[in-house]
Design a protein around this motif. Structure first.
Motif, PDB file in Angstrom:
ATOM      1  N   LEU A 175      79.597  92.528  56.773  1.00 18.69           N
ATOM      2  CA  LEU A 175      80.538  91.892  57.692  1.00 18.69           C
ATOM      3  C   LEU A 175      80.191  92.136  59.159  1.00 18.69           C
ATOM      4  O   LEU A 175      80.465  91.290  60.003  1.00 18.69           O
ATOM      5  CB  LEU A 175      81.967  92.383  57.422  1.00 18.69           C
ATOM      6  CG  LEU A 175      82.601  91.895  56.127  1.00 18.69           C
ATOM      7  CD1 LEU A 175      83.913  92.624  55.880  1.00 18.69           C
ATOM      8  CD2 LEU A 175      82.820  90.396  56.164  1.00 18.69           C
ATOM      9  N   VAL A 176      79.623  93.282  59.462  1.00 14.92           N
ATOM     10  CA  VAL A 176      79.368  93.611  60.870  1.00 14.92           C
ATOM     11  C   VAL A 176      77.943  93.332  61.315  1.00 14.92           C
ATOM     12  O   VAL A 176      77.572  93.640  62.441  1.00 14.92           O
ATOM     13  CB  VAL A 176      79.747  95.074  61.208  1.00 14.92           C
ATOM     14  CG1 VAL A 176      81.232  95.299  60.995  1.00 14.92           C
ATOM     15  CG2 VAL A 176      78.926  96.063  60.427  1.00 14.92           C
ATOM     16  N   THR A 177      77.131  92.731  60.456  1.00 16.09           N
ATOM     17  CA  THR A 177      75.790  92.347  60.862  1.00 16.09           C
ATOM     18  C   THR A 177      75.594  90.861  60.650  1.00 16.09           C
ATOM     19  O   THR A 177      76.256  90.222  59.845  1.00 16.09           O
ATOM     20  CB  THR A 177      74.706  93.102  60.073  1.00 16.09           C
ATOM     21  OG1 THR A 177      74.875  92.858  58.686  1.00 16.09           O
ATOM     22  CG2 THR A 177      74.738  94.583  60.349  1.00 16.09           C
ATOM     23  N   ASP A 178      74.684  90.346  61.413  1.00 14.48           N
ATOM     24  CA  ASP A 178      74.296  88.952  61.308  1.00 14.48           C
ATOM     25  C   ASP A 178      72.781  88.952  61.117  1.00 14.48           C
ATOM     26  O   ASP A 178      72.110  89.939  61.410  1.00 14.48           O
ATOM     27  CB  ASP A 178      74.698  88.207  62.589  1.00 14.48           C
ATOM     28  CG  ASP A 178      74.616  86.701  62.460  1.00 14.48           C
ATOM     29  OD1 ASP A 178      74.382  86.202  61.348  1.00 14.48           O
ATOM     30  OD2 ASP A 178      74.792  86.007  63.474  1.00 14.48           O
ATOM     31  N   ASP A 179      72.225  87.872  60.674  1.00 16.89           N
ATOM     32  CA  ASP A 179      70.778  87.822  60.487  1.00 16.89           C
ATOM     33  C   ASP A 179      70.043  88.071  61.800  1.00 16.89           C
ATOM     34  O   ASP A 179      68.960  88.623  61.816  1.00 16.89           O
ATOM     35  CB  ASP A 179      70.354  86.466  59.917  1.00 16.89           C
ATOM     36  CG  ASP A 179      70.784  86.285  58.473  1.00 16.89           C
ATOM     37  OD1 ASP A 179      71.057  87.308  57.808  1.00 16.89           O
ATOM     38  OD2 ASP A 179      70.861  85.135  58.024  1.00 16.89           O
ATOM     39  N   GLU A 180      70.640  87.661  62.899  1.00 15.36           N
ATOM     40  CA  GLU A 180      69.958  87.753  64.186  1.00 15.36           C
ATOM     41  C   GLU A 180      70.346  88.986  64.992  1.00 15.36           C
ATOM     42  O   GLU A 180      69.559  89.504  65.761  1.00 15.36           O
ATOM     43  CB  GLU A 180      70.240  86.500  65.008  1.00 15.36           C
ATOM     44  CG  GLU A 180      69.709  85.243  64.326  1.00 15.36           C
ATOM     45  CD  GLU A 180      70.161  83.978  65.016  1.00 15.36           C
ATOM     46  OE1 GLU A 180      70.684  84.063  66.129  1.00 15.36           O
ATOM     47  OE2 GLU A 180      69.985  82.916  64.413  1.00 15.36           O
TER      48      GLU A 180
END
Length: 152
Positions: free
Chosen positions: A142-147
């Motif tokens: 939830l707290v990370t994105d691919d970028e």
């Protein structure tokens, strides 16, 4: 709006630790948020409280229930959000009543289709508002994105 929601998650351990709307607005203004974003976020949070109240009756819903999305929901949520919701459901991270609250709050978001980053923030805020226990791996998702990291 999303930056304000992330700020609330980062700075208030539970929803009950948030001050009243007037005090919160002043604190958010002092933190540098724009008035429109603050108003949108507080309105969204009031909608979250209403949605939660309506979904209390769904607690008897079976965990094996199947959710069919309306064409309007499919269009507004988009493929990324629908896929992410399916992932959360099938992993057991989100029960059907919480799924319904997430969908309601996602449908209240101004943009369509929702980005993966925004559905993650919405999901995190719903889980935060319910003080739900979140598995460490799901929280990391939830707290990370691919970028990039969603949080500061």
């Amino acid at each position: 709006m999303y930056d304000v929601l992330v700020y609330l998650f980062e700075n208030y351990y539970t929803p009950e630790s948030c001050p009243s709307a007037d005090v919160l607005t002043k604190r958010l203004m002092a933190a540098g948020f724009e008035h429109d974003d603050i108003d949108d976020a507080i309105g969204w949070l009031f909608g979250l409280a209403e949605s939660t109240e309506k979904c209390v009756e769904l607690t008897s819903m079976s965990d094996s229930s199947t959710r069919f999305y309306t064409p309007a929901e499919q269009q507004h949520l988009g493929v990324a959000a629908l896929g992410f919701l399916s992932f959360l459901e099938y992993s057991g991270a989100v029960a059907p009543p919480l799924r319904e609250i997430i969908i309601d709050r996602a449908m209240a978001a101004p943009e369509a289709p929702l980005s993966l980053q925004h559905i993650k923030i919405i999901t995190l805020m719903v889980l935060w508002s319910q003080e739900a226990e979140i598995d460490h791996l799901i929280l990391e998702e939830l707290v990370t994105d691919d970028e990039e990291k969603l949080f500061h």
